[in-house]
Design a protein around this motif. Structure first.
Motif, PDB file in Angstrom:
ATOM      1  N   LEU A   8       0.829  -1.206   0.000  1.00 16.66           N
ATOM      2  CA  LEU A   8       0.000   0.000   0.000  1.00 16.66           C
ATOM      3  C   LEU A   8       0.863   1.254   0.000  1.00 16.66           C
ATOM      4  O   LEU A   8       0.533   2.248  -0.657  1.00 16.66           O
ATOM      5  N   ALA A   9       1.985   1.213   0.713  1.00 20.21           N
ATOM      6  CA  ALA A   9       2.881   2.374   0.762  1.00 20.21           C
ATOM      7  C   ALA A   9       3.440   2.679  -0.629  1.00 20.21           C
ATOM      8  O   ALA A   9       3.530   3.849  -1.036  1.00 20.21           O
ATOM      9  N   ASN A  10       3.808   1.635  -1.368  1.00 17.19           N
ATOM     10  CA  ASN A  10       4.326   1.833  -2.726  1.00 17.19           C
ATOM     11  C   ASN A  10       3.235   2.381  -3.644  1.00 17.19           C
ATOM     12  O   ASN A  10       3.497   3.260  -4.483  1.00 17.19           O
ATOM     13  N   PHE A  11       2.026   1.873  -3.483  1.00 18.73           N
ATOM     14  CA  PHE A  11       0.893   2.379  -4.270  1.00 18.73           C
ATOM     15  C   PHE A  11       0.674   3.866  -4.000  1.00 18.73           C
ATOM     16  O   PHE A  11       0.553   4.672  -4.929  1.00 18.73           O
ATOM     17  N   ASN A  12       0.647   4.245  -2.717  1.00 17.39           N
ATOM     18  CA  ASN A  12       0.441   5.652  -2.358  1.00 17.39           C
ATOM     19  C   ASN A  12       1.550   6.539  -2.917  1.00 17.39           C
ATOM     20  O   ASN A  12       1.284   7.641  -3.420  1.00 17.39           O
ATOM     21  N   ARG A  13       2.776   6.053  -2.862  1.00 16.91           N
ATOM     22  CA  ARG A  13       3.922   6.837  -3.335  1.00 16.91           C
ATOM     23  C   ARG A  13       3.846   7.040  -4.857  1.00 16.91           C
ATOM     24  O   ARG A  13       4.024   8.165  -5.352  1.00 16.91           O
ATOM     25  N   GLN A  14       3.580   5.971  -5.609  1.00 16.39           N
ATOM     26  CA  GLN A  14       3.529   6.091  -7.068  1.00 16.39           C
ATOM     27  C   GLN A  14       2.295   6.879  -7.515  1.00 16.39           C
ATOM     28  O   GLN A  14       2.366   7.649  -8.485  1.00 16.39           O
ATOM     29  N   PHE A  15       1.191   6.710  -6.824  1.00 12.31           N
ATOM     30  CA  PHE A  15      -0.015   7.461  -7.163  1.00 12.31           C
ATOM     31  C   PHE A  15       0.234   8.961  -6.999  1.00 12.31           C
ATOM     32  O   PHE A  15      -0.097   9.763  -7.890  1.00 12.31           O
ATOM     33  N   LYS A  16       0.843   9.343  -5.889  1.00 14.44           N
ATOM     34  CA  LYS A  16       1.096  10.764  -5.645  1.00 14.44           C
ATOM     35  C   LYS A  16       2.098  11.326  -6.653  1.00 14.44           C
ATOM     36  O   LYS A  16       1.979  12.481  -7.094  1.00 14.44           O
ATOM     37  N   ALA A  17       3.077  10.508  -7.048  1.00 16.45           N
ATOM     38  CA  ALA A  17       4.069  10.965  -8.019  1.00 16.45           C
ATOM     39  C   ALA A  17       3.419  11.289  -9.357  1.00 16.45           C
ATOM     40  O   ALA A  17       3.827  12.239 -10.037  1.00 16.45           O
ATOM     41  N   LEU A  18       2.407  10.522  -9.745  1.00 17.58           N
ATOM     42  CA  LEU A  18       1.749  10.736 -11.037  1.00 17.58           C
ATOM     43  C   LEU A  18       0.612  11.743 -10.964  1.00 17.58           C
ATOM     44  O   LEU A  18       0.391  12.502 -11.917  1.00 17.58           O
ATOM     45  N   ARG A  19      -0.131  11.751  -9.884  1.00 14.55           N
ATOM     46  CA  ARG A  19      -1.328  12.586  -9.800  1.00 14.55           C
ATOM     47  C   ARG A  19      -1.151  13.824  -8.927  1.00 14.55           C
ATOM     48  O   ARG A  19      -2.031  14.676  -8.875  1.00 14.55           O
ATOM     49  N   GLY A  20      -0.065  13.916  -8.198  1.00 18.23           N
ATOM     50  CA  GLY A  20       0.181  15.096  -7.380  1.00 18.23           C
ATOM     51  C   GLY A  20      -0.648  15.141  -6.116  1.00 18.23           C
ATOM     52  O   GLY A  20      -0.721  16.202  -5.460  1.00 18.23           O
ATOM     53  N   MET A  21      -1.246  14.035  -5.743  1.00 20.79           N
ATOM     54  CA  MET A  21      -2.064  13.952  -4.523  1.00 20.79           C
ATOM     55  C   MET A  21      -2.178  12.495  -4.120  1.00 20.79           C
ATOM     56  O   MET A  21      -1.860  11.592  -4.902  1.00 20.79           O
ATOM     57  N   THR A  22      -2.623  12.244  -2.913  1.00 19.63           N
ATOM     58  CA  THR A  22      -2.787  10.871  -2.449  1.00 19.63           C
ATOM     59  C   THR A  22      -4.077  10.282  -3.026  1.00 19.63           C
ATOM     60  O   THR A  22      -4.969  11.022  -3.467  1.00 19.63           O
ATOM     61  N   PRO A  23      -4.205   8.950  -3.015  1.00 21.13           N
ATOM     62  CA  PRO A  23      -5.463   8.346  -3.457  1.00 21.13           C
ATOM     63  C   PRO A  23      -6.674   8.863  -2.669  1.00 21.13           C
ATOM     64  O   PRO A  23      -7.750   9.079  -3.236  1.00 21.13           O
ATOM     65  N   ARG A  24      -6.504   9.080  -1.383  1.00 23.90           N
ATOM     66  CA  ARG A  24      -7.616   9.578  -0.570  1.00 23.90           C
ATOM     67  C   ARG A  24      -8.027  10.989  -1.005  1.00 23.90           C
ATOM     68  O   ARG A  24      -9.213  11.306  -1.101  1.00 23.90           O
ATOM     69  N   GLN A  25      -7.050  11.838  -1.277  1.00 26.04           N
ATOM     70  CA  GLN A  25      -7.359  13.194  -1.751  1.00 26.04           C
ATOM     71  C   GLN A  25      -8.021  13.158  -3.134  1.00 26.04           C
ATOM     72  O   GLN A  25      -8.926  13.940  -3.413  1.00 26.04           O
ATOM     73  N   TYR A  26      -7.552  12.248  -3.984  1.00 29.78           N
ATOM     74  CA  TYR A  26      -8.155  12.122  -5.321  1.00 29.78           C
ATOM     75  C   TYR A  26      -9.626  11.716  -5.202  1.00 29.78           C
ATOM     76  O   TYR A  26     -10.498  12.292  -5.856  1.00 29.78           O
ATOM     77  N   ARG A  27      -9.905  10.743  -4.358  1.00 30.85           N
ATOM     78  CA  ARG A  27     -11.304  10.310  -4.174  1.00 30.85           C
ATOM     79  C   ARG A  27     -12.144  11.445  -3.596  1.00 30.85           C
ATOM     80  O   ARG A  27     -13.305  11.615  -3.978  1.00 30.85           O
ATOM     81  N   ALA A  28     -11.581  12.226  -2.703  1.00 26.43           N
ATOM     82  CA  ALA A  28     -12.336  13.316  -2.069  1.00 26.43           C
ATOM     83  C   ALA A  28     -12.784  14.343  -3.096  1.00 26.43           C
ATOM     84  O   ALA A  28     -13.842  14.971  -2.930  1.00 26.43           O
ATOM     85  N   MET A  29     -12.015  14.555  -4.167  1.00 24.40           N
ATOM     86  CA  MET A  29     -12.428  15.512  -5.188  1.00 24.40           C
ATOM     87  C   MET A  29     -13.771  15.128  -5.786  1.00 24.40           C
ATOM     88  O   MET A  29     -14.626  15.989  -6.046  1.00 24.40           O
ATOM     89  N   PHE A  30     -13.984  13.840  -6.010  1.00 29.76           N
ATOM     90  CA  PHE A  30     -15.221  13.385  -6.615  1.00 29.76           C
ATOM     91  C   PHE A  30     -16.350  13.366  -5.588  1.00 29.76           C
ATOM     92  O   PHE A  30     -17.493  13.648  -5.904  1.00 29.76           O
ATOM     93  N   ALA A  31     -16.011  13.037  -4.361  1.00 32.83           N
ATOM     94  CA  ALA A  31     -17.030  13.037  -3.302  1.00 32.83           C
ATOM     95  C   ALA A  31     -17.557  14.438  -3.071  1.00 32.83           C
ATOM     96  O   ALA A  31     -18.727  14.636  -2.723  1.00 32.83           O
ATOM     97  N   GLU A  32     -16.723  15.453  -3.296  1.00 35.95           N
ATOM     98  CA  GLU A  32     -17.133  16.838  -3.082  1.00 35.95           C
ATOM     99  C   GLU A  32     -17.722  17.469  -4.329  1.00 35.95           C
ATOM    100  O   GLU A  32     -18.065  18.634  -4.353  1.00 35.95           O
ATOM    101  N   GLY A  33     -17.812  16.650  -5.432  1.00 42.30           N
ATOM    102  CA  GLY A  33     -18.461  17.122  -6.645  1.00 42.30           C
ATOM    103  C   GLY A  33     -17.597  17.997  -7.532  1.00 42.30           C
ATOM    104  O   GLY A  33     -18.099  18.668  -8.431  1.00 42.30           O
ATOM    105  N   ARG A  34     -16.261  18.006  -7.313  1.00 42.71           N
ATOM    106  CA  ARG A  34     -15.390  18.789  -8.174  1.00 42.71           C
ATOM    107  C   ARG A  34     -14.941  17.937  -9.340  1.00 42.71           C
ATOM    108  O   ARG A  34     -14.975  16.708  -9.270  1.00 42.71           O
ATOM    109  N   PRO A  35     -14.457  18.536 -10.464  1.00 42.72           N
ATOM    110  CA  PRO A  35     -14.002  17.776 -11.619  1.00 42.72           C
ATOM    111  C   PRO A  35     -12.865  16.830 -11.250  1.00 42.72           C
ATOM    112  O   PRO A  35     -12.080  17.126 -10.354  1.00 42.72           O
TER     113      PRO A  35
END
Length: 292
Positions: free
Chosen positions: A265-292
């Protein structure tokens, strides 16, 4: 499943090709490429689209433009209206078609600019796709000359979409940079295997075997065609799949990491943030809050 160079339908008295595709059983995973541009409007269907190293969710009204020789496929999950089939309206046109249009008529220079942007695939905004949708449907019922004019008008409208999103991080070389068919078939076998098995694990010795190359020859060929390393390509596929799951489901993040091929999971979080500029949890929160 073999990768293939798709042979497009030849339409009499037309300079481009099209297909009205309706499938009750769903859009199958058919990893393929062709030297033409492809504009696809998908309706009454949900699932995932794979375009180069992009993996993403699609739904009703999804509209994408794919550049020449960029491998792609759709894999449907469900029909939105169970009483109607999955429906895709597909339009193909060549690089020469674009060059002739923009070269002969200065007014159509925006079509050439759109084509250049589409080399790695473009997904158009919901607003523009919604406005274009009735025109796309109308051109499939129009007479030949009117159909051509409608396609040009659609492309001009798409060229004005400043919110269109690039899909793949990599794009194929231009035609004049490409090797022979044997080289294309080698990279297709490798790409198909990667796209089919990236979540289960990719062994480079198996890829070299599929390409009939030495390990060093495989890496040189892959970097030439994909413009990136095998490990980076696999990482982008896994993170792309994770993005689709994070935005479209309530699965636990640890479960998603495991499902797309991460044992850590740590490797997943690290690579996800490197590509998307945020953690998986932050990425999911964008959609939960109705943002693009």
């Amino acid at each position: 499943m073999r990768p293939f160079l798709e042979k497009l339908p030849v339409i009499p008295d037309a300079s481009w090709s099209w297909l009205d595709r309706r499938l009750d059983e769903g859009l199958p995973f058919e990893w393929h490429h062709h030297p033409e541009f492809e504009l696809t409007l998908t309706m009454n269907s949900r699932g995932q689209r794979f375009i180069g190293d992009h993996v993403g969710e699609y739904g009703d009204g999804d509209l994408v433009l794919i550049g020449p020789n960029l491998p792609h496929t759709w894999a449907s999950r469900e029909r939105i209206d169970a009483a109607r089939p999955h429906h895709a309206l597909v339009m193909w046109f060549s690089r020469e078609w674009v060059s002739d249009l923009s070269g002969r008529f200065a007014e159509f220079g925006a079509v050439a600019e759109l084509a250049e942007r589409a080399a790695a695939g473009l997904a158009f905004s919901a607003d523009v796709a919604g406005r274009v949708r009735p025109r796309v449907r109308a051109l499939f019922k129009a007479q030949p000359a009117e159909r051509f004019l409608l396609l040009v008008r659609v492309l001009l409208m798409l060229g004005e979409d400043g919110a269109a999103q690039r899909l793949s991080q990599t794009a194929p070389p231009r035609e004049d940079e490409r090797d022979d068919r044997d080289d294309r078939e080698r990279i297709d076998r490798v790409l198909l295997h990667i796209h089919t098995h990236y979540a289960a694990g990719i062994r480079n010795d198996r890829l070299a075997e599929l390409a009939a190359l030495s390990p060093s020859g495989l890496h040189r060929m892959f970097r030439k065609h994909a413009r990136t390393s095998i490990s980076d390509y696999v990482m982008r596929l896994r993170v792309g799949d994770a993005c689709a799951r994070l935005s479209g489901s309530g699965q636990a993040i640890g479960h998603i990491a495991d499902a797309v091929g991460y044992n850590s999971l740590a490797n997943f979080n690290r690579q996800f943030k490197a590509l998307r500029g945020m953690t998986p949890r932050q990425y999911r929160a964008m959609f939960a809050e109705g943002r693009p």
